[in-house]
Design an enzyme around this catalytic site. Structure first.
Site, PDB file in Angstrom:
ATOM      1  N   LYS A 186       0.845  -1.190   0.000  1.00 25.29           N
ATOM      2  CA  LYS A 186       0.000   0.000   0.000  1.00 25.29           C
ATOM      3  C   LYS A 186       0.882   1.242   0.000  1.00 25.29           C
ATOM      4  O   LYS A 186       1.794   1.368   0.818  1.00 25.29           O
ATOM      5  CB  LYS A 186      -0.914  -0.005   1.222  1.00 25.29           C
ATOM      6  CG  LYS A 186      -1.975  -1.100   1.179  1.00 25.29           C
ATOM      7  CD  LYS A 186      -2.875  -1.051   2.403  1.00 25.29           C
ATOM      8  CE  LYS A 186      -3.936  -2.146   2.336  1.00 25.29           C
ATOM      9  NZ  LYS A 186      -4.814  -2.147   3.536  1.00 25.29           N
ATOM     10  N   ASP A 212       0.099 -17.975  -1.802  1.00 27.86           N
ATOM     11  CA  ASP A 212      -0.044 -17.833  -0.359  1.00 27.86           C
ATOM     12  C   ASP A 212      -0.070 -19.222   0.254  1.00 27.86           C
ATOM     13  O   ASP A 212      -0.250 -20.215  -0.464  1.00 27.86           O
ATOM     14  CB  ASP A 212      -1.318 -17.063  -0.008  1.00 27.86           C
ATOM     15  CG  ASP A 212      -1.161 -16.216   1.256  1.00 27.86           C
ATOM     16  OD1 ASP A 212      -0.221 -16.488   2.035  1.00 27.86           O
ATOM     17  OD2 ASP A 212      -1.972 -15.301   1.460  1.00 27.86           O
ATOM     18  N   GLY A 219     -10.707 -13.060   0.774  1.00 28.98           N
ATOM     19  CA  GLY A 219     -10.733 -11.603   0.674  1.00 28.98           C
ATOM     20  C   GLY A 219      -9.432 -10.995   0.188  1.00 28.98           C
ATOM     21  O   GLY A 219      -9.422 -10.124  -0.695  1.00 28.98           O
TER      22      GLY A 219
END
Length: 286
Positions: A186, A212, A219
């Site tokens: 981010k 992952d 999500g």
């Protein structure tokens, strides 16, 4: 001798085939009040390998594992190796708030007390869980298997971690394949605007593979997939070791524009296309 618990019978059969060992059947049923009945149906020698994932329903699968282990121990089996492809209750390996139960530590102690003499797990959520056991414990990595699958099906992939926490998995696979890897971060554009994008690699026109260890609600993966599509990825593939995939997680992932989802068979699911049986068998033979 291989014994497969209810959660991992197919995988147990594959491991038995890899090791050319007999697969011992078990009878398991539930009494009217919900209690479990376990019976091992076969002749055993002094060594047994029990295969049981402890994912959903965690409590039932753990109780079955405890019953199998204690039963083997009471039958005089001295060497009981336990393969736990997915380790349930592994998310809390330390106390974050006063009074919290350290579930990973408690479960580890119960498995050992029940009779396990050696443990084999696959991509534990936290490596430190191995420290809770006083017996030999192995945390195997399925990343080589996932890398092999990617190599066979994609021409020019770039491996993407959905966050910095999964960067180690992306690097492991990229090192095997000799390709680029990156993670999403981010970046604050202004006090009110935050943009999420890849740290250094341009994914435009490339086959992006999100990696992952666990996909649960989906999500994080949905967010990552949409970002990669927005940045011009020609294809987005999602890969993981443990496809927990609760409720409609898989539907949400495909609705986000993902082209394919691949996972291992540590847990049974519609996307469990990579078997960890060769990985487990090889570890047993060392």
């Amino acid at each position: 001798m291989i014994i497969g618990g209810s959660a991992s019978q197919k995988l147990a059969a594959k491991i038995a085939n890899e090791l050319k060992c007999p697969l011992i059947p078990i009878e398991t049923r539930r009494f009217p009040d919900g209690e479990r009945y376990i019976r091992i149906k076969g002749e055993l020698d002094n060594e047994a390998i029990v295969v049981q994932s402890t994912g959903y329903p965690q409590d039932e699968n753990l109780m079955e594992l405890f019953l199998i282990l204690k039963n083997l121990k009471s039958m005089g089996i001295e060497n009981i190796k336990v393969v736990i492809p997915y380790f349930g209750y592994g998310r809390q390996e330390r106390r974050f708030k006063s009074g919290e139960a350290i579930s990973a530590e408690i479960i580890s102690e119960l498995i050992e007390v029940a009779g396990a003499t050696e443990i084999f797990c696959i991509n534990l959520h936290e490596e430190s869980i191995t420290d809770f056991f006083q017996i030999p414990t192995h945390n195997l990595s399925a990343m080589t298997l996932i890398a092999s699958h990617i190599q066979q099906n994609l021409d020019n992939p770039v491996i993407i971690a959905p966050d910095k926490g999964a960067l180690g998995f992306a690097k492991e696979i990229a090192d095997i394949l000799g390709c680029e890897y990156d993670y999403l971060e981010k970046v604050r554009i202004s006090p009110e605007v935050v943009e999420t994008k890849t740290k250094k690699v341009n994914v435009k026109g490339k086959e992006a593979v999100i990696i992952d260890d666990i996909i649960s609600t989906g999500g994080t993966i949905v967010n990552a997939a949409r970002i990669l599509k927005e940045h011009g990825a020609s294809k987005v593939i999602v890969s993981c070791v443990h496809p927990v995939l609760v409720e409609d997680a898989l539907l949400k992932i495909f609705a986000a524009g993902v082209d394919d989802v691949i996972a291992t068979d540590t847990l049974l699911s519609d996307v469990s296309v990579i078997s960890v049986a060769p990985l487990v068998a090889a570890a047993m033979l060392k």
